[in-house]
Design an enzyme around this catalytic site. Sequence first.
Site, PDB file in Angstrom:
ATOM      1  N   HIS A 115       3.232   3.022  12.875  1.00 14.38           N
ATOM      2  CA  HIS A 115       2.389   4.380  13.244  1.00 14.38           C
ATOM      3  C   HIS A 115       3.103   5.536  13.856  1.00 14.38           C
ATOM      4  O   HIS A 115       2.411   6.022  14.470  1.00 14.38           O
ATOM      5  CB  HIS A 115       1.092   3.905  13.526  1.00 14.38           C
ATOM      6  CG  HIS A 115       0.338   3.068  12.750  1.00 14.38           C
ATOM      7  ND1 HIS A 115      -0.794   2.600  12.752  1.00 14.38           N
ATOM      8  CD2 HIS A 115       0.705   2.545  11.421  1.00 14.38           C
ATOM      9  CE1 HIS A 115      -1.382   1.712  11.873  1.00 14.38           C
ATOM     10  NE2 HIS A 115      -0.332   1.691  10.960  1.00 14.38           N
TER      11      HIS A 115
ATOM     12  N   GLU B 261      -5.006   2.042   2.790  1.00 12.26           N
ATOM     13  CA  GLU B 261      -5.230   0.884   3.709  1.00 12.26           C
ATOM     14  C   GLU B 261      -5.320   1.206   5.032  1.00 12.26           C
ATOM     15  O   GLU B 261      -5.974   0.647   5.849  1.00 12.26           O
ATOM     16  CB  GLU B 261      -3.533  -0.001   3.526  1.00 12.26           C
ATOM     17  CG  GLU B 261      -3.508  -1.063   3.987  1.00 12.26           C
ATOM     18  CD  GLU B 261      -3.036  -1.295   5.587  1.00 12.26           C
ATOM     19  OE1 GLU B 261      -3.342  -2.323   6.192  1.00 12.26           O
ATOM     20  OE2 GLU B 261      -2.646  -0.041   5.977  1.00 12.26           O
ATOM     21  N   GLU B 262      -4.631   2.261   5.667  1.00  9.15           N
ATOM     22  CA  GLU B 262      -4.485   2.942   6.882  1.00  9.15           C
ATOM     23  C   GLU B 262      -5.950   3.104   7.415  1.00  9.15           C
ATOM     24  O   GLU B 262      -6.326   2.854   8.555  1.00  9.15           O
ATOM     25  CB  GLU B 262      -3.584   3.954   7.350  1.00  9.15           C
ATOM     26  CG  GLU B 262      -2.270   3.518   6.892  1.00  9.15           C
ATOM     27  CD  GLU B 262      -1.570   2.477   7.746  1.00  9.15           C
ATOM     28  OE1 GLU B 262      -2.229   1.871   8.732  1.00  9.15           O
ATOM     29  OE2 GLU B 262      -0.515   2.302   7.563  1.00  9.15           O
TER      30      GLU B 262
ATOM     31  N   ASP C 208       3.284  -6.279   3.795  1.00  9.94           N
ATOM     32  CA  ASP C 208       2.930  -5.275   4.703  1.00  9.94           C
ATOM     33  C   ASP C 208       3.511  -5.514   6.109  1.00  9.94           C
ATOM     34  O   ASP C 208       2.691  -5.233   6.885  1.00  9.94           O
ATOM     35  CB  ASP C 208       1.394  -5.119   4.313  1.00  9.94           C
ATOM     36  CG  ASP C 208       1.069  -3.607   5.236  1.00  9.94           C
ATOM     37  OD1 ASP C 208       1.887  -2.781   5.540  1.00  9.94           O
ATOM     38  OD2 ASP C 208      -0.265  -3.529   5.618  1.00  9.94           O
TER      39      ASP C 208
ATOM     40  N   HIS D 168       0.864  -1.157  -0.168  1.00  8.22           N
ATOM     41  CA  HIS D 168      -0.063   0.088   0.019  1.00  8.22           C
ATOM     42  C   HIS D 168       0.834   1.159   0.008  1.00  8.22           C
ATOM     43  O   HIS D 168       1.892   1.444   0.901  1.00  8.22           O
ATOM     44  CB  HIS D 168      -1.103  -0.118   0.975  1.00  8.22           C
ATOM     45  CG  HIS D 168      -0.487   0.047   2.568  1.00  8.22           C
ATOM     46  ND1 HIS D 168      -0.215   1.277   3.080  1.00  8.22           N
ATOM     47  CD2 HIS D 168      -0.342  -1.040   3.384  1.00  8.22           C
ATOM     48  CE1 HIS D 168       0.253   0.993   4.285  1.00  8.22           C
ATOM     49  NE2 HIS D 168      -0.005  -0.281   4.548  1.00  8.22           N
TER      50      HIS D 168
ATOM     51  N   ASP E  95       6.060   0.885   6.731  1.00  5.30           N
ATOM     52  CA  ASP E  95       4.420   0.801   6.574  1.00  5.30           C
ATOM     53  C   ASP E  95       3.774   1.759   5.524  1.00  5.30           C
ATOM     54  O   ASP E  95       3.555   2.927   6.163  1.00  5.30           O
ATOM     55  CB  ASP E  95       3.933   0.841   7.758  1.00  5.30           C
ATOM     56  CG  ASP E  95       2.559   0.293   8.012  1.00  5.30           C
ATOM     57  OD1 ASP E  95       1.932  -0.074   6.870  1.00  5.30           O
ATOM     58  OD2 ASP E  95       1.810   0.782   8.900  1.00  5.30           O
TER      59      ASP E  95
END
Lengths: 475, 475
Positions: free
Chosen positions: A431, A330-331, A358, A284, A296
Amino acid sequence: MKIQISLLFAILFVHTKSQECDPALIQEIRNYRPVAELIIEEILHGASKGLCYEKLAEFVDSYQLRITGSQVLEDSIDYLLEQYQGERSVMDNTWKESVPNLPHWTRGEEEAFLIEPVHKSMSILAFGGSIATPLGEPLVAEAVVVTSFDELRSLDASQVSGKIVVYNQGYVSYSQSVNYRYKGASEAAKLGAIAALIESIGPFSINSPHTGVMTYAEGDTKIPAIAITQEDAEMLRRIYLTGERIVISVKSNSQTHQPITSHNLIADYNGTRYPDKVVVVSGHIDNWDVGQGAMDDAGGMMIGLIAVEVINSLGLRPKRTIRNILWTAEEQGLLGAEHYFNTQKNELDKFVFVMESDSGTFDPQGLTYTGDRRNGECIIKEILSLLGAINATRYQWTSGSVSTDITHFTDAGVPGAGLWDTDGQYFYFHHTEGDMMTVEDPNALDRAVALWAVASYIIADLTDDFPKPSPRTTN
Amino acid sequence: MKIQISLLFAILFVHTKSQECDPALIQEIRNYRPVAELIIEEILHGASKGLCYEKLAEFVDSYQLRITGSQVLEDSIDYLLEQYQGERSVMDNTWKESVPNLPHWTRGEEEAFLIEPVHKSMSILAFGGSIATPLGEPLVAEAVVVTSFDELRSLDASQVSGKIVVYNQGYVSYSQSVNYRYKGASEAAKLGAIAALIESIGPFSINSPHTGVMTYAEGDTKIPAIAITQEDAEMLRRIYLTGERIVISVKSNSQTHQPITSHNLIADYNGTRYPDKVVVVSGHIDNWDVGQGAMDDAGGMMIGLIAVEVINSLGLRPKRTIRNILWTAEEQGLLGAEHYFNTQKNELDKFVFVMESDSGTFDPQGLTYTGDRRNGECIIKEILSLLGAINATRYQWTSGSVSTDITHFTDAGVPGAGLWDTDGQYFYFHHTEGDMMTVEDPNALDRAVALWAVASYIIADLTDDFPKPSPRTTN
């Protein structure tokens, strides 16, 4: 003769299930050894060495905060579209597909302070989707600190109402602990809380808050949902247990705007014999509005792009099409992938195999596979046996998801594989502002490219389509 | 006979120097085995188990930002003074000693953004002692990114003048790399730079800036000196190498105020036979204005306090006085320790031995020792041999400093020891917001207390004073 087989041999047969493998299929894959060695040699020692790290750094340094709804994300998609469509591109056909109606959330100013019994600033990150504090101004209130939903529910509403609930739930695993991020605010609101400060979902911290998506269920009272650090969550719990009154000031003026449209980016490297049959190699493109999303999931995305470039540079072209897909949103809940699946779900026959990375590209170990457990499993294991030179020979099967964005496909019966990474530190950075190029290693990325290139090329080039599970053979 | 000694034996003798140890002295220490075992048993399994962690958490949670010049530091000193002088205290005599003329620096608001070629916020921490940006407002300028002083000096002043110098020097070791923190600003100012952003001194980062002291040399042009993260330093260097123009906005309104007075806290557990002879067991009480200074150095300080409590709780009292000293203003350059040394330097005879822990209390390995290498070394090694139950038997000698605050004493010939810790992650957290109780482990703290209690008790209780090095025996 069988009676004379030693117990050892019998165990080996059971272990590998090789008695179920089609010998011709196994031999076909073994014949790819020279091709696999060529690919690995090119990446580890040839002109492609270090290429993935270089391209990844160029990409994430230029487009750092690719959150859904941002111009940076759309610019980053257009940049790669241009690269894919440019003179030097190896792809035959590249296009964007609109993904409408996506949430558009932006972080505003945010800050938090412990103000009683002592003063301390706290590093916070509002969770994606959270409402702001009233008028985006500081909310000052007493806090209750719990270590679990059970402890929260054991409290009387009068003990929680009008207060801030702080969660110090600790970290068990991402999949278990993330429920506090998803549901922490709503569960606290049920007892009248006015905000939820939730310990970040991660096993290790240097004062590092982790953001991530949260949602309010239908009918829930909405209160702000904000990540605090492991250190502060533990500190607040210790103080809470002394019986001292805790007062916190927290401000967050994040906003939810009108839904927007983003785009999946799709690029085909056409197959020679069955161009309509597709092997998806994906990652992604969006990340959060912190760090660079290097791990990520720009890294996972980039190894797919470079894998096809390497295949092409060696003059190789498989029978089926290799399709790079860069998923958007995606998130926010696999939304780009969900949209794409919905447009394709009546044509699943053309999807032979789906792949995604991922979970980081730190130290690729092999593949996690879901699908047919007879010849399908044989193929994956046999491919992995060609990857000893990059130490990526490990295999694991799952009946669940192998990677986030391809879940809709694998749930619908398309076999798939995720890159199996040693994710020892993945959730240190996940994140956070720390998900930057610093976490990436050029050699690990090269090995991930090699694994990805060998697996996708062979699967796309086999004489027969990769077997799909049938009710009879699936475990 | 000597001619018949095998080479192996000869090597062993040289290695252990055991032929030089006084057998009576060795036997005297061996006789302490039951006492050592009693102390260890009390801490690992008795009423004192976990006590250090508990007291440490109570202390740092109540007094988090103990920077020199702050009321919090003075309050924390008064709190411990009260504890020491209270009914339940085991100490015989406790007092504060004023340390005048200390720097008083405060951090103000600070923020930094990369604004060209892309926008990104950067986590920063001004270094202690740094001046503010002009008027405390954002300073916006082009940046030059170097990886070493050599690279900086290779530039022409016209390439640096009016710009911000960013250092991406990497991390070799604390002692080597910290020069960039000390001198980075002054070196950049020599070429006309208007601010220095310096990669934090640490081996691992999750977007974690490290503060620490810096100074301007006499005659230097003063420019702001500010820590950035490893991730951002590397990112800026990568962009710089592409040739793109980098523009940074940085704001810091830290201030240097009038000098202030702080206090060393001194507490004696009187010796029975030679109360005027002193074994110092110490740590520093101040930290920075980030995190809690749990590891640097409240933990090191607290193990000394608890060690004496444990010795007392077992009804033990050595022949000489054990003196806890909690140094102030260590972070500003060992200033509390320097002041104390100056008041005592004409009476060094009464200081038998000096100990400090200021490298973390994560997993105590043993002792680092400096002093007499004949019987002094024998004593330390023999004491360590009593500590097998806590795996703290490792020994190392140095001709340099064994710990920060006691350096003046050991340089003047007083033998001393530092707690030898496995500091694998010490510099992950050092001078960051992450130096909080989360880094501390109750069992590791207990073992550090045991090591500290056994070593200090025996050294304070020996028949003869711990030998001081003479020119003849010192290596």
